[in-house]
Design an enzyme around this catalytic site. Structure first.
Site, PDB file in Angstrom:
ATOM      1  CD  GLU A   2       3.967  -6.938   3.598  1.00  0.00           C
ATOM      2  OE1 GLU A   2       3.124  -6.873   4.510  1.00  0.00           O
ATOM      3  OE2 GLU A   2       3.952  -6.196   2.597  1.00  0.00           O
ATOM      4  NE  ARG A   3       7.188  -3.441   6.512  1.00  0.00           N
ATOM      5  CZ  ARG A   3       7.105  -2.127   6.600  1.00  0.00           C
ATOM      6  NH1 ARG A   3       8.176  -1.422   6.848  1.00  0.00           N
ATOM      7  NH2 ARG A   3       5.953  -1.516   6.474  1.00  0.00           N
TER       8      ARG A   3
ATOM      9  CB  CYS B  37       0.190   4.698  15.873  1.00  0.00           C
ATOM     10  SG  CYS B  37      -0.835   3.966  17.129  1.00  0.00           S
TER      11      CYS B  37
HETATM   12  P1  NAD Z   1       1.667  -0.039   6.059  1.00  0.00           P
HETATM   13  O1  NAD Z   1       0.548   0.856   5.694  1.00  0.00           O
HETATM   14  O2  NAD Z   1       2.866  -0.054   5.192  1.00  0.00           O
HETATM   15  O3  NAD Z   1       1.157  -1.575   6.111  1.00  0.00           O
HETATM   16  C1  NAD Z   1       0.054  -1.966   6.878  1.00  0.00           C
HETATM   17  C2  NAD Z   1      -0.591  -3.187   6.226  1.00  0.00           C
HETATM   18  O4  NAD Z   1      -1.079  -2.828   4.925  1.00  0.00           O
HETATM   19  C3  NAD Z   1       0.353  -4.356   6.016  1.00  0.00           C
HETATM   20  O5  NAD Z   1      -0.321  -5.545   6.349  1.00  0.00           O
HETATM   21  C4  NAD Z   1       0.687  -4.294   4.534  1.00  0.00           C
HETATM   22  O6  NAD Z   1       0.913  -5.570   3.968  1.00  0.00           O
HETATM   23  C5  NAD Z   1      -0.553  -3.679   3.921  1.00  0.00           C
HETATM   24  N1  NAD Z   1      -0.255  -2.838   2.761  1.00  0.00           N
HETATM   25  C6  NAD Z   1       0.831  -2.047   2.589  1.00  0.00           C
HETATM   26  N2  NAD Z   1       0.756  -1.378   1.411  1.00  0.00           N
HETATM   27  C7  NAD Z   1      -0.416  -1.756   0.834  1.00  0.00           C
HETATM   28  C8  NAD Z   1      -1.054  -1.409  -0.391  1.00  0.00           C
HETATM   29  N3  NAD Z   1      -0.519  -0.545  -1.242  1.00  0.00           N
HETATM   30  N4  NAD Z   1      -2.246  -1.987  -0.666  1.00  0.00           N
HETATM   31  C9  NAD Z   1      -2.801  -2.852   0.194  1.00  0.00           C
HETATM   32  N5  NAD Z   1      -2.237  -3.227   1.368  1.00  0.00           N
HETATM   33  C10 NAD Z   1      -1.053  -2.687   1.686  1.00  0.00           C
HETATM   34  O7  NAD Z   1       2.052   0.293   7.577  1.00  0.00           O
HETATM   35  P2  NAD Z   1       3.299  -0.216   8.409  1.00  0.00           P
HETATM   36  O8  NAD Z   1       4.533   0.439   7.899  1.00  0.00           O
HETATM   37  O9  NAD Z   1       3.273  -1.697   8.530  1.00  0.00           O
HETATM   38  O10 NAD Z   1       2.923   0.363   9.861  1.00  0.00           O
HETATM   39  C11 NAD Z   1       3.285   1.646  10.281  1.00  0.00           C
HETATM   40  C12 NAD Z   1       2.144   2.624  10.121  1.00  0.00           C
HETATM   41  O11 NAD Z   1       1.000   2.179  10.842  1.00  0.00           O
HETATM   42  C13 NAD Z   1       2.462   4.003  10.672  1.00  0.00           C
HETATM   43  O12 NAD Z   1       1.988   4.978   9.784  1.00  0.00           O
HETATM   44  C14 NAD Z   1       1.713   4.039  11.998  1.00  0.00           C
HETATM   45  O13 NAD Z   1       1.370   5.327  12.452  1.00  0.00           O
HETATM   46  C15 NAD Z   1       0.499   3.247  11.643  1.00  0.00           C
HETATM   47  N6  NAD Z   1      -0.162   2.726  12.825  1.00  0.00           N
HETATM   48  C16 NAD Z   1      -1.331   3.321  13.216  1.00  0.00           C
HETATM   49  C17 NAD Z   1      -1.981   2.891  14.357  1.00  0.00           C
HETATM   50  C18 NAD Z   1      -3.246   3.558  14.828  1.00  0.00           C
HETATM   51  O14 NAD Z   1      -3.855   3.063  15.756  1.00  0.00           O
HETATM   52  N7  NAD Z   1      -3.666   4.652  14.225  1.00  0.00           N
HETATM   53  C19 NAD Z   1      -1.449   1.832  15.100  1.00  0.00           C
HETATM   54  C20 NAD Z   1      -0.264   1.245  14.663  1.00  0.00           C
HETATM   55  C21 NAD Z   1       0.366   1.698  13.515  1.00  0.00           C
END
Ligand code: NAD
Length: 497
Positions: A184-185, A289
């Protein structure tokens, strides 16, 4: 950031059943340019009913889509590739506006998105099963792969253009129908990508876009018609999604957070290592990541690397990613900036030495942006919070080891296992590292070991929950179900009854 009032700015619609639909969400959120603080649009936090509508639509589209020959299913992907190529500059600009990374970084992620579309065009080959005649006299056995049905993808903010494409092309080419829930960001990039998808003539309901947050995600996790969930984001949410999807009988692949180590041996090419590690630690403002977050120097590498990396980090031009020459943009939100700066404070309080301090950065023209400049911390104590906390910002911690054994022990202790890298000119050390490093993506003289689309994007320990990874053959495994058929037709050759 949230309000109940009707949004005054561009309202981002959902795309359900081949139609752009204004959300009737009660809650909306601002989409903010992290470099300027400007509100770009308003995104709906769609509720269960809208997500359910998208799921029901995808379920209705499935019977016809799965009967569409694979060769026909990939034709929209060929068109999509063409459209993504034609619109790459405009898409990159959108990524930079809503995410903050530089235009060069934005284009690089779009190239990987396109590569995934290209690989998925090979589905008529990749989806094939196998068979064997005469497993018993006159009896043949065949394994075929079939699509699952409705599948869903939930993605993070840091690669708005690439990560949805780790999943989308494979999911639909295999014959599934899909619901995408982007971060959503950063919803504007997928909005534009779906406008392009619509131009490919893909049948209604095969791909659906639902904007929102937790409520929309929970609806996808709980609906019985959703067969599989692909998630990328932070580890706590990955664990939650893996558990809830599993409890509801769905297959899930959940990629989580990271704390990536690089080991620098004294025989490394120090000039090359410095440049590459600087790009890995500070590129995309450390919000990759696969960003290197801890550099472990071994023996004499300590002093040369410490001085060189501090100089390289200090020389980076920080600013608005749209501007020519800028090498590093802002972090995603003001909350993120505050969190990163407080983690730096904590490291210093724990006894780390600040070699380069990026807190309270002043960027000309970026007074309202979320800028944190490159930061280098030396001698971070093993018991500091910083040692294994994912910072997700432009902060590099330096630690020192007397041997490769000791350096590898740092990696063993980490809760994460997304990437590990080694810089060396020794084949034997490289071979040992490749063999023993406890991480899913390994770099030897590589700073961001991001697998090409035809390799799985791996991840171990707290960085991944599941079996099949994103991209390539793993994606085909994940999005198909195996069926084994045993047949008897040739009565002449068969056993007599
Ligand atoms: P986030 O976990 O906050 O959000 C990811 C998604 O989950 C979003 O679409 C969000 O709407 C949803 N979400 C958030 N909180 C939720 C909840 N409580 N219940 C259900 N859905 C929820 O992650 P972010 O801040 O958008 O992204 C950064 C993170 O992603 C970092 O930790 C990074 O390391 C990780 N990441 C990992 C990889 C990988 O391949 N391992 C790749 C890219 C990013």
């Amino acid at each position: 950031m949230k309000s109940i009032a009707a949004p005054p700015l561009t309202k981002i619609p959902n795309y359900i059943n081949g139609r752009w639909q204004e959300s009737f969400a009660a809650e909306w959120q601002d989409v903010i340019n992290p470099a300027t603080g400007e509100v770009l649009a308003r995104v709906p936090l769609s509720d269960t009913s809208e997500a359910t509508k998208a799921i029901e639509t995808a379920a209705a589209a499935f019977p016809s889509w799965r009967r569409t020959p694979p060769e026909d299913r990939i034709q929209p992907l060929f068109k999509l590739k063409q459209l993504l190529e034609e619109h790459i500059n405009e898409l990159a600009r959108t990524i930079t506006l809503e995410n903050g990374k530089t235009l060069t970084e934005a284009k690089a992620e779009l190239r990987r998105a396109i590569e995934n579309v290209e690989v998925a065009c090979g589905i008529p080959m990749m989806m094939q099963g196998y068979n064997l005649e005469d497993v018993a006299r006159g009896i043949d056995e065949t394994m075929i792969r079939q699509p699952l049905g409705v599948v869903a993808t939930i993605t993070p903010f840091n690669f708005p253009g690439m990560i949805p494409f780790w999943f989308l092309p494979y999911a639909i080419a295999c014959g599934n129908t899909l619901v995408v829930k982007p971060s959503e960001r950063v919803p504007l990039t997928m909005l534009r990508a779906f406008e392009l998808l619509e131009q490919t003539g893909i049948p209604k309901g095969v791909v659906n876009l639902v904007n929102g947050g937790k409520a929309a995600v929970d609806a996808l996790l709980d609906h019985p018609k959703v067969r599989a969930i692909s998630f990328v984001g932070s580890t706590p949410v990955a664990k939650y999604i893996y558990a809830r999807a599993g409890a509801n009988g769905k297959r899930a692949q959940c990629q989580g957070g990271a704390k990536n180590h690089v080991i620098i041996l004294p025989d490394a090419d120090m000039t090359m290592a410095t440049q590459i590690i600087s790009d890995s630690a500070f590129g995309c403002a450390g919000q990759r990541c696969l960003a290197v977050s801890v550099a472990v120097t071994v023996g004499e590498a300590q002093k040369t690397f410490r001085d060189a990396i501090t100089e390289a980090a200090a020389s980076l031009k920080v600013g608005n990613g749209l501007e020519e020459g800028v090498q590093m943009g802002p972090v995603i939100t003001t909350q993120s900036k505050t969190r990163i700066e407080s983690l730096i404070d904590r490291g210093v309080n724990d006894g780390a030495k600040l070699l380069l301090d990026g807190r309270d950065s002043k960027i000309s023209g970026g007074e309202n942006g979320n800028f944190v400049k490159p930061t280098v911390l030396d001698a971070v104590p093993a018991n500091s919070d910083l040692t294994d906390t994912e910072i997700f910002g432009p902060v590099l911690s330096l630690v020192h080891a007397t041997s490769l054994d000791e350096a590898l022990a740092f990696l063993d202790r980490s809760a994460y296992g997304n990437q590990a890298s080694l810089f060396t000119s020794s084949g034997a050390a490289a071979r040992r590292f490749r063999y023993e490093a406890p991480a899913g993506n390994i770099g030897i003289n590589i700073g961001v070991a991001a697998p090409m689309a035809y390799f799985p994007f791996s991840g171990w320990k707290g960085s991944f929950f599941g079996v099949q990874h994103a991209q390539g053959r793993d994606a085909v495994e994940f999005y198909t179900e195996k069926k084994v058929v045993i047949e008897r037709w040739a009565a002449d050759h068969s056993r007599k009854f």
